[in-house]
Write a protein that holds these residues in place. Structure first.
Motif, PDB file in Angstrom:
ATOM      1  N   UNK A   1      56.497 -40.516  48.846  1.00 32.18           N
ATOM      2  CA  UNK A   1      56.088 -40.080  47.507  1.00 32.18           C
ATOM      3  C   UNK A   1      55.951 -41.255  46.542  1.00 32.18           C
ATOM      4  N   UNK A   2      56.531 -42.385  46.861  1.00 31.22           N
ATOM      5  CA  UNK A   2      56.411 -43.565  45.996  1.00 31.22           C
ATOM      6  C   UNK A   2      55.022 -44.188  46.073  1.00 31.22           C
TER       7      UNK A   2
ATOM      8  N   UNK B   1      51.970 -42.236  46.770  1.00 24.97           N
ATOM      9  CA  UNK B   1      50.883 -41.261  46.669  1.00 24.97           C
ATOM     10  C   UNK B   1      51.097 -40.375  45.447  1.00 24.97           C
ATOM     11  N   UNK B   2      50.033 -39.681  45.060  1.00 26.02           N
ATOM     12  CA  UNK B   2      50.144 -38.709  43.973  1.00 26.02           C
ATOM     13  C   UNK B   2      50.837 -37.437  44.445  1.00 26.02           C
ATOM     14  N   UNK B   3      50.665 -37.134  45.732  1.00 26.25           N
ATOM     15  CA  UNK B   3      51.294 -35.948  46.306  1.00 26.25           C
ATOM     16  C   UNK B   3      51.508 -36.176  47.787  1.00 26.25           C
ATOM     17  N   UNK B   4      52.533 -35.547  48.336  1.00 27.37           N
ATOM     18  CA  UNK B   4      52.743 -35.576  49.782  1.00 27.37           C
ATOM     19  C   UNK B   4      52.911 -34.150  50.272  1.00 27.37           C
ATOM     20  N   UNK B   5      52.457 -33.914  51.492  1.00 27.36           N
ATOM     21  CA  UNK B   5      52.607 -32.602  52.112  1.00 27.36           C
ATOM     22  C   UNK B   5      53.819 -32.649  53.028  1.00 27.36           C
TER      23      UNK B   5
ATOM     24  N   UNK C   1      55.311 -32.218  47.480  1.00 29.13           N
ATOM     25  CA  UNK C   1      55.987 -32.946  46.408  1.00 29.13           C
ATOM     26  C   UNK C   1      54.900 -33.626  45.594  1.00 29.13           C
ATOM     27  N   UNK C   2      55.158 -33.763  44.298  1.00 33.52           N
ATOM     28  CA  UNK C   2      54.182 -34.402  43.417  1.00 33.52           C
ATOM     29  C   UNK C   2      54.830 -35.543  42.646  1.00 33.52           C
ATOM     30  N   UNK C   3      54.109 -36.639  42.549  1.00 32.45           N
ATOM     31  CA  UNK C   3      54.486 -37.765  41.698  1.00 32.45           C
ATOM     32  C   UNK C   3      53.628 -37.624  40.438  1.00 32.45           C
ATOM     33  N   UNK C   4      54.150 -36.895  39.455  1.00 21.82           N
ATOM     34  CA  UNK C   4      53.322 -36.409  38.346  1.00 21.82           C
ATOM     35  C   UNK C   4      53.907 -36.842  37.008  1.00 21.82           C
ATOM     36  N   UNK C   5      53.121 -37.611  36.285  1.00 19.04           N
ATOM     37  CA  UNK C   5      53.526 -38.060  34.940  1.00 19.04           C
ATOM     38  C   UNK C   5      54.902 -38.718  34.939  1.00 19.04           C
ATOM     39  N   UNK C   6      55.133 -39.549  35.941  1.00 18.47           N
ATOM     40  CA  UNK C   6      56.368 -40.313  35.975  1.00 18.47           C
ATOM     41  C   UNK C   6      57.574 -39.582  36.517  1.00 18.47           C
TER      42      UNK C   6
ATOM     43  N   UNK D   1      59.172 -36.904  39.803  1.00 18.78           N
ATOM     44  CA  UNK D   1      58.961 -36.364  41.143  1.00 18.78           C
ATOM     45  C   UNK D   1      59.259 -34.867  41.119  1.00 18.78           C
ATOM     46  N   UNK D   2      58.288 -34.068  41.520  1.00 19.86           N
ATOM     47  CA  UNK D   2      58.447 -32.612  41.609  1.00 19.86           C
ATOM     48  C   UNK D   2      58.583 -32.250  43.082  1.00 19.86           C
ATOM     49  N   UNK D   3      59.730 -31.697  43.451  1.00 20.29           N
ATOM     50  CA  UNK D   3      60.006 -31.358  44.845  1.00 20.29           C
ATOM     51  C   UNK D   3      59.959 -29.843  45.007  1.00 20.29           C
ATOM     52  N   UNK D   4      58.891 -29.346  45.580  1.00 20.11           N
ATOM     53  CA  UNK D   4      58.718 -27.904  45.732  1.00 20.11           C
ATOM     54  C   UNK D   4      59.260 -27.423  47.072  1.00 20.11           C
ATOM     55  N   UNK D   5      59.514 -26.129  47.149  1.00 15.59           N
ATOM     56  CA  UNK D   5      60.008 -25.511  48.377  1.00 15.59           C
ATOM     57  C   UNK D   5      58.897 -25.294  49.383  1.00 15.59           C
ATOM     58  N   UNK D   6      59.186 -24.451  50.364  1.00 20.46           N
ATOM     59  CA  UNK D   6      58.297 -24.330  51.516  1.00 20.46           C
ATOM     60  C   UNK D   6      57.646 -22.956  51.603  1.00 20.46           C
ATOM     61  N   UNK D   7      56.419 -22.969  52.095  1.00 21.49           N
ATOM     62  CA  UNK D   7      55.744 -21.733  52.465  1.00 21.49           C
ATOM     63  C   UNK D   7      56.364 -21.188  53.752  1.00 21.49           C
ATOM     64  N   UNK D   8      56.283 -19.871  53.978  1.00 19.88           N
ATOM     65  CA  UNK D   8      56.662 -19.361  55.301  1.00 19.88           C
ATOM     66  C   UNK D   8      55.765 -19.987  56.366  1.00 19.88           C
ATOM     67  N   UNK D   9      56.306 -20.218  57.547  1.00 19.14           N
ATOM     68  CA  UNK D   9      55.508 -20.781  58.631  1.00 19.14           C
ATOM     69  C   UNK D   9      54.421 -19.797  59.043  1.00 19.14           C
ATOM     70  N   UNK D  10      53.307 -20.341  59.509  1.00 27.35           N
ATOM     71  CA  UNK D  10      52.187 -19.498  59.907  1.00 27.35           C
ATOM     72  C   UNK D  10      52.583 -18.569  61.052  1.00 27.35           C
TER      73      UNK D  10
END
Length: 550
Positions: A118-119, A121-125, A153-158, A160-169
């Motif tokens: 994340x350091x 990129x703007x976002x990581x999957x 995760x997003x590196x947004x406006x200084x 780090x936003x760490x989001x949770x997970x979608x259910x697996x397909x």
């Protein structure tokens, strides 16, 4: 909107990227895949040298790689940890050339080491990418807040936003996915020219040979500490379940690739645990494969616990011609250290079962991990003894232990205050030139007389012990092993591990197809039953195992 999907690895296989890029094209037709093969790990040169892709110069090579792909609204990268540094260098050039390009990084490295990725990129999957990208892309395209997208995760406006997970397909969702991108509208970076050109048939032949590589099932029931699966399970326990599209979907995928490249003569499944699929699923797959595909295939993900005669026979009749099975160690203590519930007796039983079908497929390939710094002399000797007594014919992939960051193995070594090689610093096929490793390679190639073997065992030491090194001897023994493996592949006209235009020429003149159809032995369950009635040795069925399909 313009999207570039960029795969950086040491080949052109990129099975995951092909699936994700095909899905992104359904959302945004102006999507172009780019491939940066830093080397070709299947070339004879790289096999002998046993090295990781070399670093790239950040000012020259990285600029040549980054400049042509920077003119997009989104540049989405995918890579593994052993090429993470090269990926960072290319990302830096993209961001320098076009600061407005939105950079996303996916693949194994951002999943396993998100705090590092994340350091850069703007976002990581951080999970499965297809439906996660759809959740991100709709608000991104329409100028709304997209930073709540799950699996990101997003590196947004200084911050780090760490989001949770979608259910697996699930199976229905996997069946709804488009077939992977393959052989059309793709670009490749050519190091000798320093630019990108359209990917051609000859690129596939030179890097992959007359084979198609894919993954059908996702998931693994094991939690081996050395594997990235420990991180996946930390994110979602359902990664322990096997998930897959319907058998017709994978058959359609292979046939679509064959329509683009008729020279495909073998299919390689890189699944983690193919034989853990329930028997009815394998029967459906085998029937479709026989009737609609009809070429040999191999499975590289086999766990000893799930080797069963009934499953092997179904797959052999469909065209299975090669198996790769993980053993990892012959020491019960080390297997427990790896938290791998496949003890030596299960390994021996699986090898016996595979040996019952030796005439109908190539010698099975077993994986072994060497150079573990916590191994004692007794552990090394136990592993050599297992190798000595396993039923032949077989061959081996002998790997030197390399640690992937953030796996449970990395934490184990940290707790023990033991130093171990990182996967990014040295290739895992580069063995320490110890006497023990020389004996491992020798015993794979040839079983010494018992008395001689016992004498040789006296000189075995663990990798951490002070000892004489034998680099020349090890190299010569490895060349012997490689020549034996090459002979087996030519004997079966299986070039799934041998790229190059010679193999294409053998296909073109019809030799490969003729040999596979007319000369390779064909397994028949009906004939096998007749042998049993004639009191010829029959395979011993294994005990049933729990169904793991999710």
């Amino acid at each position: 909107m313009k999207i570039h999907v960029v795969s950086i690895e040491d080949s052109l296989i990129s099975a995951g990227v092909r699936k994700v890029s095909a899905f992104i094209r359904t959302l945004n037709p102006d999507t172009t895949p780019y491939y940066i093969p830093l080397t070709n790990f299947r070339s004879f040169k790289e096999i002998v040298l046993a090295r990781n892709p070399q670093p790239i110069d950040p000012q020259t090579q990285a600029r040549l790689m980054g400049e042509p792909i920077a003119d997009a609204d989104i540049v989405a990268f995918s890579s593994m940890t052993h090429v993470a540094d090269q990926t960072k260098a290319v990302i830096a050039q993209v961001r320098r050339i076009n600061p407005r390009a939105y950079v996303i990084w996916g693949g194994i490295h951002p999943i396993v080491v998100p705090e590092d990725a994340i350091q850069h990129a703007d976002a990581i999957c951080t999970g499965e990418g297809e439906f996660a990208f759809a959740e991100f892309f709709e608000p991104f395209r329409n100028g709304r807040d997209f930073t709540a997208a799950r699996n990101f995760w997003f590196n947004h406006n200084g911050r780090i936003i760490r989001n949770g997970f979608l259910p697996l397909m699930n199976r229905a969702e996997m069946d709804s996915l488009p077939l992977p991108t393959y052989g059309r509208d793709e670009w490749v970076f050519r190091k000798n020219r320093g630019n990108y050109t359209p990917l051609t048939r000859w690129d596939y032949v030179d890097y992959i040979g007359p084979a198609y590589n894919t993954v059908w099932t996702i998931g693994c029931p094991f939690k081996c500490t050395f594997c990235g699966n420990t991180k996946f399970l930390e994110n979602d326990r359902d990664y322990a379940k096997l998930r897959h599209s319907g058998p017709q979907w994978i058959v359609d995928e292979v046939n679509a690739a064959r329509r683009v490249h008729p020279h495909i003569a073998n299919v390689v499944f890189h699944d983690d645990s193919f034989l853990a699929l329930p028997l009815p699923v394998l029967q459906e797959f085998a029937a479709l494969w026989r009737s609609q595909v009809g070429i040999p295939f191999c499975i590289l993900g086999v766990i000893p616990n799930y080797v069963r005669a009934d499953k092997l026979e179904v797959l052999l009749e469909a065209g299975l011609n090669r198996i790769r099975m993980g053993i990892q160690s012959g020491s019960r203590r080390i297997l427990q250290f790896y938290k791998r519930p496949a003890p030596p007796e299960k390994i021996v039983a699986a090898a016996e079962a595979l040996g019952d079908y030796a005439g109908y497929m190539m010698p099975p390939t077993f994986d072994m991990i060497l150079d573990n710094p916590v191994e004692t002399r007794e552990d090394v000797v136990e592993t050599l003894e297992l190798l000595y007594r396993l039923r032949r014919p077989y061959t081996f992939n002998l790997f030197s232990l390399r640690v992937t960051p953030n796996t449970e193995l990395a934490k184990q070594f940290e707790e023990l205050h033991v130093a171990a090689e990182d996967i990014g610093t040295k290739n895992y096929t580069s063995l320490a030139p110890t006497f023990a490793n020389c004996l491992f390679v020798l015993t794979v190639c040839w079983r010494p007389p018992r008395r001689l073997f016992e004498r040789l065992l006296r000189y075995v030491k663990p990798v951490t012990a002070k000892q004489r090194k034998y680099p020349v001897l090890l190299t010569l023994l490895r060349l012997w092993l490689l020549s034996k493996r090459a002979f087996d592949h030519f004997r079966w006209m299986d070039f799934s591990l041998i790229p190059g235009r010679i193999t294409w020429a053998l296909w073109r003149i019809g030799l490969v197809g003729f040999w596979q159809r007319r000369l390779n032995p064909k397994f028949s369950r009906a004939a096998r039953v007749g042998q049993v009635h004639q009191n010829v040795r029959a395979p011993r069925p294994s005990a049933p195992l729990p169904v793991l399909s999710g």
